[in-house]
Design a protein around this motif. Sequence first.
Motif, short mmCIF file in Angstrom:
data_model
loop_
_atom_site.label_atom_id
_atom_site.label_comp_id
_atom_site.label_asym_id
_atom_site.label_seq_id
_atom_site.Cartn_x
_atom_site.Cartn_y
_atom_site.Cartn_z
N LEU A 253 48.70 24.95 4.27
CA LEU A 253 47.53 25.67 3.79
C LEU A 253 47.44 25.54 2.27
O LEU A 253 46.36 25.35 1.71
N CYS A 266 52.87 28.68 5.21
CA CYS A 266 51.70 28.66 6.11
C CYS A 266 51.24 27.22 6.35
O CYS A 266 51.02 26.46 5.40
N CYS A 267 51.07 26.87 7.62
CA CYS A 267 50.73 25.50 7.99
C CYS A 267 49.49 25.47 8.89
O CYS A 267 49.33 26.32 9.78
N THR A 268 48.65 24.49 8.65
CA THR A 268 47.51 24.23 9.52
C THR A 268 47.92 23.18 10.56
O THR A 268 48.82 22.37 10.32
N GLY A 294 49.36 32.68 12.28
CA GLY A 294 48.86 33.01 10.96
C GLY A 294 48.28 34.42 10.91
O GLY A 294 47.93 35.01 11.94
N SER A 301 46.15 29.08 11.81
CA SER A 301 47.34 28.48 11.22
C SER A 301 48.58 29.13 11.82
O SER A 301 48.49 30.02 12.66
N ARG A 303 52.64 30.61 10.52
CA ARG A 303 53.36 31.08 9.33
C ARG A 303 54.84 31.17 9.68
O ARG A 303 55.22 31.90 10.59
#
Length: 332
Positions: A253, A266-268, A294, A301, A303
Amino acid sequence: LKFAIDETKRMLNIPDDYLVGIVPASDTGAYEMAMWNMLGAKDIDVCHWESFGKGWFGDAISHLKLRDTVEVTEHTAGYGELPDLTKTKSDRDILFTFNGTTSGVRVEDGCDWIADDRTGLTLCDATSAVFAMNMPWEKLDVTTYSWQKVLGGEGAHGMLVLSPAAVARLESYTPENRPLPKIFRLTKKGKLDAGIFKGATINTPSMICVEDYIDALAWAESVGGNDGLIKISNANLAVIEKFESENEWIGFLAKDKAIRSNTSVCCTLDLTPEQIKAFVALLDKENVALDIGGYRDAPPSIRIWCGATVETADVEALMPWLQWAYDEVKTN
């Protein structure tokens, strides 16, 4: 209590002329205490880029109603980004979070955008940054955190760190028409209630929680102190960064590495919002990763907590499971 305070100052390299106190109601209580006691003397810059920082802005204008007496300027950015912090002014009070827990975005090392010769105060919510990131104390006048984030301790108690400038504000400014509950009061007859910062308390703390915090500090010392904790968090983030670089379906993110959190990562994903929910549910069902969806206000997303209580080997073990969950959801 005094031992916990003294150990905190030693381990975090807090300057000798700064004060550290244990206060009620976790990081939220500590930050609100500072806001209610100190704000209103100067115009204010509020910087936020995720939900918790936005909450401080809301409290400033809706509950403290500071726009009735001073100018309050909002500096904001979307999830994954930072606002232009250089637009803040040194003669105003500045409110900001050091690390955006729900966006995975932190301020850059050093906080060079904060002037050394400032006349306003900086109020920093650092609850998911302390013990994981280097804190530039000379830039921070009010710093708050809680025991349950990076150290994995118990809740309900907050830590309040004050610079000499913050103490001077407390002793020179009394907000008009602002009643303060007893547990929020930091002064007596216009002078700092010094007992708070020597181990006295506004209300009775849980001594079991205090002992747990002291135990956590001892554990931190055993892994290299503050520097050792930062090293672990950085190593955990590096595992995810390596995995991300090898897989096109996952991204951060926070695309800018300089502002990427090493705690709340945090990742998409290359999945629809519904597929991400299924991805999270799969890992939860397998008891591999719990509650990694997320934040509800963030873009779709995941986390992953990478604070120092998480062992790097466990983050490494999680990566193949992320690939498995992605393949399962994508093909089914």
